[in-house]
Structure formats: C-alpha cells, structure tokens
Design a protein around this motif. Structure first.
Motif, PDB file in Angstrom:
ATOM      1  N   PRO A  54      31.826  34.197  24.851  1.00 28.52           N
ATOM      2  CA  PRO A  54      32.153  35.532  25.363  1.00 28.52           C
ATOM      3  C   PRO A  54      33.606  35.922  25.085  1.00 28.52           C
ATOM      4  N   THR A  55      33.862  37.214  25.097  1.00 29.76           N
ATOM      5  CA  THR A  55      35.205  37.745  24.951  1.00 29.76           C
ATOM      6  C   THR A  55      36.074  37.263  26.105  1.00 29.76           C
ATOM      7  N   VAL A  56      37.325  36.966  25.798  1.00 29.55           N
ATOM      8  CA  VAL A  56      38.260  36.504  26.829  1.00 29.55           C
ATOM      9  C   VAL A  56      38.586  37.650  27.776  1.00 29.55           C
ATOM     10  N   LYS A  57      38.379  37.395  29.064  1.00 28.88           N
ATOM     11  CA  LYS A  57      38.675  38.377  30.108  1.00 28.88           C
ATOM     12  C   LYS A  57      39.404  37.669  31.238  1.00 28.88           C
ATOM     13  N   TYR A  58      40.525  37.045  30.894  1.00 28.76           N
ATOM     14  CA  TYR A  58      41.343  36.380  31.907  1.00 28.76           C
ATOM     15  C   TYR A  58      42.788  36.336  31.443  1.00 28.76           C
ATOM     16  N   GLU A  59      43.667  36.055  32.398  1.00 23.43           N
ATOM     17  CA  GLU A  59      45.089  35.897  32.121  1.00 23.43           C
ATOM     18  C   GLU A  59      45.674  34.957  33.161  1.00 23.43           C
ATOM     19  N   TYR A  60      46.890  34.507  32.894  1.00 22.87           N
ATOM     20  CA  TYR A  60      47.601  33.638  33.817  1.00 22.87           C
ATOM     21  C   TYR A  60      48.768  34.416  34.395  1.00 22.87           C
ATOM     22  N   LEU A  61      48.887  34.387  35.717  1.00 19.14           N
ATOM     23  CA  LEU A  61      49.957  35.094  36.399  1.00 19.14           C
ATOM     24  C   LEU A  61      50.927  34.077  36.987  1.00 19.14           C
ATOM     25  N   ASP A  62      52.211  34.382  36.891  1.00 13.60           N
ATOM     26  CA  ASP A  62      53.228  33.490  37.421  1.00 13.60           C
ATOM     27  C   ASP A  62      53.104  33.367  38.931  1.00 13.60           C
ATOM     28  N   HIS A  63      53.392  32.178  39.401  1.00 14.12           N
ATOM     29  CA  HIS A  63      53.411  31.881  40.826  1.00 14.12           C
ATOM     30  C   HIS A  63      54.528  30.865  41.020  1.00 14.12           C
ATOM     31  N   PRO A  64      55.273  30.919  42.126  1.00 19.10           N
ATOM     32  CA  PRO A  64      56.456  30.059  42.270  1.00 19.10           C
ATOM     33  C   PRO A  64      56.232  28.571  41.962  1.00 19.10           C
ATOM     34  N   ASP A 105      52.803  27.097  41.423  1.00 21.29           N
ATOM     35  CA  ASP A 105      51.508  26.828  40.817  1.00 21.29           C
ATOM     36  C   ASP A 105      51.218  27.890  39.755  1.00 21.29           C
ATOM     37  N   ILE A 106      49.969  28.078  39.442  1.00 19.17           N
ATOM     38  CA  ILE A 106      49.567  29.124  38.499  1.00 19.17           C
ATOM     39  C   ILE A 106      48.405  29.895  39.106  1.00 19.17           C
ATOM     40  N   GLN A 107      48.409  31.207  38.884  1.00 16.22           N
ATOM     41  CA  GLN A 107      47.317  32.035  39.384  1.00 16.22           C
ATOM     42  C   GLN A 107      46.432  32.436  38.215  1.00 16.22           C
ATOM     43  N   LEU A 108      45.140  32.180  38.375  1.00 19.43           N
ATOM     44  CA  LEU A 108      44.145  32.610  37.403  1.00 19.43           C
ATOM     45  C   LEU A 108      43.661  33.989  37.820  1.00 19.43           C
ATOM     46  N   HIS A 109      43.615  34.915  36.878  1.00 21.69           N
ATOM     47  CA  HIS A 109      43.095  36.261  37.129  1.00 21.69           C
ATOM     48  C   HIS A 109      42.043  36.520  36.072  1.00 21.69           C
ATOM     49  N   SER A 110      40.828  36.782  36.520  1.00 17.19           N
ATOM     50  CA  SER A 110      39.739  37.059  35.583  1.00 17.19           C
ATOM     51  C   SER A 110      39.009  38.315  36.012  1.00 17.19           C
ATOM     52  N   TRP A 111      38.251  38.877  35.081  1.00 20.49           N
ATOM     53  CA  TRP A 111      37.526  40.108  35.376  1.00 20.49           C
ATOM     54  C   TRP A 111      36.268  40.155  34.516  1.00 20.49           C
ATOM     55  N   GLY A 112      35.384  41.073  34.867  1.00 16.15           N
ATOM     56  CA  GLY A 112      34.157  41.235  34.111  1.00 16.15           C
ATOM     57  C   GLY A 112      33.334  42.388  34.614  1.00 16.15           C
ATOM     58  N   GLY A 113      32.250  42.656  33.927  1.00 18.05           N
ATOM     59  CA  GLY A 113      31.343  43.730  34.279  1.00 18.05           C
ATOM     60  C   GLY A 113      30.446  43.391  35.457  1.00 18.05           C
ATOM     61  N   SER A 114      30.471  42.132  35.871  1.00 18.55           N
ATOM     62  CA  SER A 114      29.719  41.679  37.043  1.00 18.55           C
ATOM     63  C   SER A 114      30.537  40.589  37.720  1.00 18.55           C
ATOM     64  N   LEU A 115      30.182  40.281  38.941  1.00 18.77           N
ATOM     65  CA  LEU A 115      30.862  39.202  39.642  1.00 18.77           C
ATOM     66  C   LEU A 115      30.594  37.862  38.945  1.00 18.77           C
ATOM     67  N   GLU A 116      29.380  37.699  38.432  1.00 15.93           N
ATOM     68  CA  GLU A 116      29.043  36.480  37.700  1.00 15.93           C
ATOM     69  C   GLU A 116      29.974  36.297  36.513  1.00 15.93           C
ATOM     70  N   GLU A 117      30.187  37.362  35.746  1.00 13.20           N
ATOM     71  CA  GLU A 117      31.056  37.271  34.580  1.00 13.20           C
ATOM     72  C   GLU A 117      32.494  36.953  34.993  1.00 13.20           C
ATOM     73  N   ALA A 118      32.982  37.554  36.059  1.00 18.24           N
ATOM     74  CA  ALA A 118      34.339  37.273  36.533  1.00 18.24           C
ATOM     75  C   ALA A 118      34.464  35.803  36.948  1.00 18.24           C
ATOM     76  N   PHE A 119      33.439  35.246  37.612  1.00 17.60           N
ATOM     77  CA  PHE A 119      33.445  33.828  37.983  1.00 17.60           C
ATOM     78  C   PHE A 119      33.423  32.944  36.728  1.00 17.60           C
ATOM     79  N   GLU A 120      32.579  33.290  35.747  1.00 18.41           N
ATOM     80  CA  GLU A 120      32.512  32.518  34.501  1.00 18.41           C
ATOM     81  C   GLU A 120      33.868  32.516  33.802  1.00 18.41           C
ATOM     82  N   GLN A 121      34.482  33.693  33.723  1.00 11.11           N
ATOM     83  CA  GLN A 121      35.775  33.816  33.053  1.00 11.11           C
ATOM     84  C   GLN A 121      36.867  33.022  33.779  1.00 11.11           C
ATOM     85  N   CYS A 122      36.805  32.994  35.089  1.00 14.27           N
ATOM     86  CA  CYS A 122      37.780  32.238  35.868  1.00 14.27           C
ATOM     87  C   CYS A 122      37.669  30.745  35.545  1.00 14.27           C
TER      88      CYS A 122
END
Length: 156
Positions: free
Chosen positions: A13-23, A25-42
């Motif tokens: 699948p197309t990449v639908k995630y990014e990494y966000l700075d956190h003091p 640790d690291i924050q995972l941010h993902s998205w998708g057309g459904s909650l399932e896709e957002a969970f998969e991307q995460c």
C-alpha cells in the motif's frame, strides 16, 4: 504460519504515515480512508522505524489476534502483539499488514503480517522500540470523512 500467498499479498500500500518529534520518544502518525487502514499504516510505520522496510521481502506471513476493552486498548494491544512478533519467534519484520477482521463493537482485530525473518546480515538496524505507550494516544474517527488518523507514542 501459512506460506501460501495470493497475488494481492504482494501489493504494497501507499505510505500514509510520518514520524513526529517527541522530547524523549517518537510519535507515529498514520492516516487512511478507514480506521483499519490507519491501524495498518501505524503498524508499518512502527516496523519501518525499527528497520527500513524497503529491502524486506514478502517470504512469510504470520497471523495475529488482539483484543481490547476500547479502541485505545485495542490499538495498544494490536501494536504490542506485532512488536512481540518482531522481538520473539518468528522474528518477523513486516513490509505489509492486512487487517482481516476489525470488530469495533467487541474490540477485536485479526491481522496478517507479510514479510520475512529479521536478519542483521540483510536488514539495517534502526531504532529499537521498547514498548507501545498510551501517552497522548489519539484515534480520530470523523463522522463524515474518510480521513481517519492515529497518533501513538512509542518508547525508544
């Protein structure tokens, strides 16, 4: 572990995630057309952070199941189960995750991870993820949109 594959198993699948700075640790941010896709991307974001998945081949697949008492605990347990799969037998690094059953009423997920056994001879070692956290966890389910989002901080 089932080693029979379909043609769809090899479609990444197309990449639908990014990494966000956190003091710390690291924050995972993902998205998708459904909650399932957002969970998969995460989940894929998590694996890619531990070791770049560009060189991972789809040679094995492994089924996981997880449960929770709400969506946050379901997301936590799902990622924790996948992290355990990477850290212990079968030591699988996933290039693709496919959720095959997503029960938002009873908070259950069944998913298949596609990848191969992690090997330092083949794969780059990224940053170790020690644990999933509930800290600042957020699941966004807009009622009239197809832009579902997930935010998870992982302990590195």
């Amino acid at each position: 572990m089932d080693d029979e594959f379909t043609d769809d198993d090899y479609i990444i699948p197309t990449v639908k995630y990014e990494y966000l700075d956190h003091p710390a640790d690291i924050q995972l941010h993902s998205w998708g057309g459904s909650l399932e896709e957002a969970f998969e991307q995460c989940a894929i974001a998590m694996f890619n952070y531990m070791s770049p998945i560009d060189d991972v081949e789809i040679l094995q697949k492994y089924d996981i199941e997880s449960e929770g008492h709400d969506l946050d605990s379901l997301l936590y347990n799902y990622l924790d189960e996948l992290l355990f799969m990477f850290s212990a037998e079968p030591f699988l690094i996933a290039k693709k995750i496919k959720i095959t059953e997503f029960d938002k009423t009873n908070y259950r997920i069944k998913a298949t991870a596609f990848g191969e056994e992690f090997s330092l001879d083949k794969h780059q070692q990224g940053t170790e993820i020690k644990a999933i956290t509930y800290s600042a966890m957020k699941i966004i389910e807009p009622p009239a949109s197809d832009n579902f989002e997930v935010f998870v901080i992982v302990d590195i």
